[in-house]
Scaffold this motif. Structure first.
Motif, short mmCIF file in Angstrom:
data_model
loop_
_atom_site.label_atom_id
_atom_site.label_comp_id
_atom_site.label_asym_id
_atom_site.label_seq_id
_atom_site.Cartn_x
_atom_site.Cartn_y
_atom_site.Cartn_z
N VAL A 12 0.86 -1.19 0.00
CA VAL A 12 0.00 0.00 0.00
C VAL A 12 0.89 1.24 0.00
N GLY A 13 0.83 2.03 -1.10
CA GLY A 13 1.60 3.27 -1.18
C GLY A 13 2.76 3.15 -2.16
N ALA A 14 2.70 3.98 -3.22
CA ALA A 14 3.77 3.98 -4.23
C ALA A 14 4.67 5.19 -4.03
N PRO A 16 8.63 6.33 -2.28
CA PRO A 16 9.95 5.71 -2.44
C PRO A 16 10.05 4.32 -1.80
N ALA A 17 9.49 4.15 -0.58
CA ALA A 17 9.59 2.85 0.10
C ALA A 17 8.84 1.77 -0.68
N GLY A 18 7.58 2.04 -1.00
CA GLY A 18 6.74 1.04 -1.66
C GLY A 18 7.23 0.68 -3.05
N LEU A 35 -0.37 -0.54 -4.62
CA LEU A 35 -1.57 0.31 -4.74
C LEU A 35 -1.22 1.75 -4.43
N GLU A 36 -1.67 2.67 -5.29
CA GLU A 36 -1.42 4.10 -5.05
C GLU A 36 -2.74 4.84 -5.17
N LYS A 37 -3.04 5.64 -4.16
CA LYS A 37 -4.36 6.30 -4.17
C LYS A 37 -4.46 7.43 -5.19
N HIS A 38 -3.33 8.06 -5.53
CA HIS A 38 -3.38 9.15 -6.51
C HIS A 38 -3.31 8.60 -7.94
N ALA A 39 -3.66 9.49 -8.90
CA ALA A 39 -3.65 9.07 -10.30
C ALA A 39 -2.25 9.17 -10.90
N ASP A 44 3.96 18.38 -5.68
CA ASP A 44 5.16 19.17 -5.40
C ASP A 44 5.52 19.06 -3.91
N PHE A 45 6.73 19.45 -3.59
CA PHE A 45 7.19 19.53 -2.19
C PHE A 45 7.06 18.20 -1.47
N ARG A 46 7.61 17.16 -2.03
CA ARG A 46 7.57 15.88 -1.33
C ARG A 46 8.96 15.47 -0.89
N GLY A 47 9.93 16.29 -1.21
CA GLY A 47 11.29 15.89 -0.89
C GLY A 47 11.92 15.28 -2.12
N ASP A 48 12.97 15.90 -2.58
CA ASP A 48 13.55 15.52 -3.86
C ASP A 48 15.02 15.11 -3.75
N THR A 49 15.48 14.80 -2.53
CA THR A 49 16.90 14.51 -2.38
C THR A 49 17.17 13.02 -2.57
N ILE A 50 18.06 12.71 -3.49
CA ILE A 50 18.48 11.32 -3.70
C ILE A 50 19.92 11.23 -3.18
N GLU A 131 -7.16 3.22 -3.53
CA GLU A 131 -6.92 3.68 -2.16
C GLU A 131 -7.30 2.61 -1.16
N ALA A 132 -6.31 2.12 -0.43
CA ALA A 132 -6.59 1.10 0.59
C ALA A 132 -7.46 1.74 1.67
N THR A 133 -8.52 1.07 2.05
CA THR A 133 -9.42 1.64 3.04
C THR A 133 -9.45 0.81 4.32
N GLY A 288 9.27 2.64 5.85
CA GLY A 288 9.30 4.04 5.44
C GLY A 288 8.59 4.92 6.47
N ASP A 289 8.04 6.03 5.98
CA ASP A 289 7.36 6.97 6.88
C ASP A 289 6.22 6.32 7.66
N ALA A 290 5.63 5.27 7.13
CA ALA A 290 4.53 4.60 7.83
C ALA A 290 5.05 3.96 9.12
N GLY A 298 18.28 17.40 7.85
CA GLY A 298 19.18 16.52 7.10
C GLY A 298 18.54 15.98 5.82
N GLY A 299 17.23 16.15 5.67
CA GLY A 299 16.56 15.70 4.45
C GLY A 299 16.78 14.22 4.16
N VAL A 300 16.61 13.37 5.21
CA VAL A 300 16.97 11.96 5.05
C VAL A 300 15.78 11.00 4.96
N GLY A 301 14.56 11.56 4.88
CA GLY A 301 13.36 10.71 4.90
C GLY A 301 13.31 9.73 3.75
N ILE A 302 13.66 10.19 2.54
CA ILE A 302 13.61 9.31 1.37
C ILE A 302 14.67 8.23 1.51
N ASN A 303 15.85 8.66 1.98
CA ASN A 303 16.94 7.71 2.14
C ASN A 303 16.55 6.57 3.07
C1 LIG Z 1 7.08 18.96 2.19
C2 LIG Z 1 8.02 17.80 2.39
C3 LIG Z 1 9.37 17.97 2.11
C4 LIG Z 1 10.25 16.92 2.31
N1 LIG Z 1 11.55 17.07 2.00
C5 LIG Z 1 12.39 16.01 2.03
C6 LIG Z 1 13.70 16.08 1.53
O1 LIG Z 1 14.14 17.11 1.03
N2 LIG Z 1 14.47 14.97 1.58
C7 LIG Z 1 13.99 13.80 2.09
O2 LIG Z 1 14.74 12.81 2.10
N3 LIG Z 1 12.76 13.70 2.57
C8 LIG Z 1 11.93 14.77 2.53
N4 LIG Z 1 10.65 14.65 2.96
C9 LIG Z 1 10.22 13.38 3.53
C10 LIG Z 1 10.04 12.37 2.44
O3 LIG Z 1 9.19 12.88 1.43
C11 LIG Z 1 9.49 11.09 3.05
O4 LIG Z 1 10.27 10.72 4.17
C12 LIG Z 1 9.53 9.97 2.05
O5 LIG Z 1 8.82 10.32 0.90
C13 LIG Z 1 8.93 8.72 2.69
O6 LIG Z 1 8.68 7.78 1.70
P1 LIG Z 1 7.53 6.71 1.89
O7 LIG Z 1 7.53 5.92 0.65
O8 LIG Z 1 7.69 6.02 3.18
O9 LIG Z 1 6.19 7.56 2.05
P2 LIG Z 1 5.53 8.64 1.07
O10 LIG Z 1 6.53 9.28 0.20
O11 LIG Z 1 4.67 9.49 1.92
O12 LIG Z 1 4.62 7.76 0.11
C14 LIG Z 1 3.41 7.19 0.55
C15 LIG Z 1 2.56 6.95 -0.67
O13 LIG Z 1 1.41 6.24 -0.25
C16 LIG Z 1 0.27 6.80 -0.88
N5 LIG Z 1 -0.89 6.49 -0.02
C17 LIG Z 1 -1.19 7.04 1.16
N6 LIG Z 1 -2.29 6.47 1.67
C18 LIG Z 1 -2.68 5.54 0.78
C19 LIG Z 1 -3.76 4.61 0.74
N7 LIG Z 1 -4.66 4.52 1.74
N8 LIG Z 1 -3.88 3.79 -0.33
C20 LIG Z 1 -2.98 3.86 -1.35
N9 LIG Z 1 -1.94 4.73 -1.37
C21 LIG Z 1 -1.79 5.54 -0.31
C22 LIG Z 1 0.59 8.28 -0.98
O14 LIG Z 1 -0.17 8.92 -1.98
C23 LIG Z 1 2.07 8.23 -1.33
O15 LIG Z 1 2.29 8.17 -2.72
C24 LIG Z 1 9.76 15.69 2.80
C25 LIG Z 1 8.41 15.53 3.09
C26 LIG Z 1 7.54 16.57 2.88
C27 LIG Z 1 6.07 16.34 3.17
#
Ligand SMILES: Cc1cc2nc3c(=O)[nH]c(=O)nc-3n(C[C@H](O)[C@H](O)[C@H](O)COP(=O)(O)OP(=O)(O)OC[C@H]3O[C@@H](n4cnc5c(N)ncnc54)[C@H](O)[C@@H]3O)c2cc1C
Length: 408
Positions: A12-14, A16-18, A35-39, A44-50, A131-133, A288-290, A298-303
């Motif tokens: 659930v969730g596409a 970086p982790a998924g 599964l990804e809830k968005h189309a 924008d602004f999701r964090g772009d650091t690789i 969208e997983a419910t 991941g973030d879940a 440090g911008g390390v969430g994606i990492n």
């Molecule tokens: C504004 C902002 C700036 C950031 N800047 C940085 C940065 O510069 N560097 C960095 O490393 N990190 C940054 N981060 C954090 C980083 O984006 C996250 O740590 C990282 O994306 C986590 O990846 P993830 O795959 O665990 O979760 P997410 O990236 O949150 O992905 C989760 C996915 O699951 C989908 N989803 C959610 N609920 C459901 C559902 N019920 N059913 C199906 N799909 C679902 C979402 O649409 C999303 O696509 C930032 C975050 C934000 C919000």
């Protein structure tokens, strides 16, 4: 009518982790449905650091050259500015990785790249607008998820369900997993403006203000750090006052702040730092973030999200392919990734409390702290922050075999 599907692993969730986990599992012969809830990924602004460690994984997978053909910017060092003094604080050029830089790439390009890689393997499927419910549970074991799609409700049954649905995870909530909230003293207002400005990305600090500027070549991505919960008050003061504050902090933006037409051009990131006490239940794992929302420090969430995916694939792929997956394997993933998560969060919280909280509440002009003075004076010391940010704790390496034959 509800459609029921069966797969080996339902993610659930596409993000970086998924996406990374889906790609790695499909590459090792496991049937995966993401599964990804968005189309699309166009947010924008999701964090772009690789990070260099993620680029190293691309190298290990043999896809680095292809990846670097996508438009990106490279930062070889990091700098900080206290008042009018600028100091270099991180130097990536000595890292033991193939790429000695941090790459900035829009997250949608990064995710589309992973989708393309995943689609080369027959077992990979990503379903957008799904969208997983809820979770499907039988005898205390999670056996899949229910989801809503434009074509009607869906049930996906799977040997393993992965919660990779980010910081607002519905999966972890429905699974009843306990969240430890570690707190954060700040939020961030993100804006982006046109080109031209300082010669590098940097963090600017002065009494009561923290402003981060990231050079994206044809525009600047800027983060205005504010005390937790202060966004409403700032909005009340009006967009004109906000424009003025931005222009004072970054005079090169002076002629461009009028492009901030209203608050729709300013995005609020509500900063959260938390982690799950237990990342799994029988049949279910969060990554991941879940599993752990990270501070933006440090911008390390994606990492971390990517590293979790690699560790999970290393530990689980063969077990999933052979149908021998047990709860012990899910515990092994948590054990592997808990130390880097805790260590990173501890550092982030120290920076939040000792630096950011103090700066935001300070009214006196700031002087360069001794630590920054040391980094400024001794270039070799700048390798330490670069290593912590660029590689992090306990770097993962791809150990999953490529069992599945890629389509060409
Ligand atoms: C504004 C902002 C700036 C950031 N800047 C940085 C940065 O510069 N560097 C960095 O490393 N990190 C940054 N981060 C954090 C980083 O984006 C996250 O740590 C990282 O994306 C986590 O990846 P993830 O795959 O665990 O979760 P997410 O990236 O949150 O992905 C989760 C996915 O699951 C989908 N989803 C959610 N609920 C459901 C559902 N019920 N059913 C199906 N799909 C679902 C979402 O649409 C999303 O696509 C930032 C975050 C934000 C919000």
């Amino acid at each position: 009518m509800t459609t029921t599907l069966q797969t080996g692993c339902c993610i659930v969730g596409a993000g970086p982790a998924g996406m990374m986990l889906g790609f790695l599992l499909a590459r090792s012969g496991v049937e995966v449905m993401v599964l990804e809830k968005h189309a699309d990924f166009l947010r924008d602004f999701r964090g772009d650091t690789i990070h260099p460690s993620t680029l190293e994984l691309m190298y290990e997978l043999g896809i680095l050259d292809e990846f670097l053909k996508r438009p990106h910017q490279e930062a070889r060092e990091l700098a900080g500015q206290v008042g009018n003094e600028t100091v270099k604080i991180g130097d990536f050029t000595h890292l033991p990785t193939h790429c000695k830089f941090l790459a900035f790439m829009p997250q949608w390009d990064f995710l589309n790249f992973l989708v393309e890689q995943g689609k080369r393997y027959p077992g990979f499927q990503v379903t957008m607008q799904a969208e997983a419910t809820d979770l499907l549970e039988e005898n205390g074991r999670i056996v899949g998820v229910s989801a809503k799609t434009p074509n009607g409700p869906l049930k996906i049954r799977s040997a393993l369900t992965i919660g990779a649905d980010g910081r607002q995870s519905i999966v972890r909530e429905r699974a009843g997993l306990q969240v430890l909230d570690l707190g954060a003293p700040m939020d961030v207002l993100w804006i982006s403006r046109g080109p031209g400005g300082p010669s590098q990305s940097l963090g600017h600090v002065e009494a009561g203000k923290v402003f981060v500027m990231i050079d994206r070549e044809d525009y600047w991505q800027c983060g205005f750090v504010i005390p937790k919960g202060a966004a409403d008050e700032i909005r009340k003061r009006g967009i004109d006052q906000f424009r003025e504050e931005v222009a004072t902090l970054a005079p090169f933006l002076h002629d461009r702040v009028t492009e901030l037409r209203d608050w729709n051009d300013v995005r609020l990131l509500t900063v959260k730092v938390d982690r799950l006490k237990q990342w799994f239940r029988p049949g279910l794992l969060c990554i991941g973030d879940a599993a752990h929302a990270m501070s933006p420090v440090g911008g390390v969430g994606i990492n971390l999200a990517i590293q979790d995916a690699v560790a999970a694939a290393n530990i689980l792929a063969t077990k999933l392919a052979t149908g021998t997956l047990g709860e012990r394997d899910l515990l092994a993933v948590q054990r592997r990734r808990e130390f880097p998560t805790r260590a990173t969060q501890r550092l982030q919280i120290a920076v939040q409390n000792r630096v950011i909280r103090r700066v935001l509440s300070s009214a006196q002009p700031l002087t360069l702290p001794w630590l920054l003075k040391l980094l400024g004076r001794w270039p070799f010391l700048r390798r330490i922050p670069a290593r912590v940010i660029g590689i992090g704790f306990r770097a993962e390496h791809v150990q999953t075999p490529q069992v599945s034959v890629p389509r060409h």
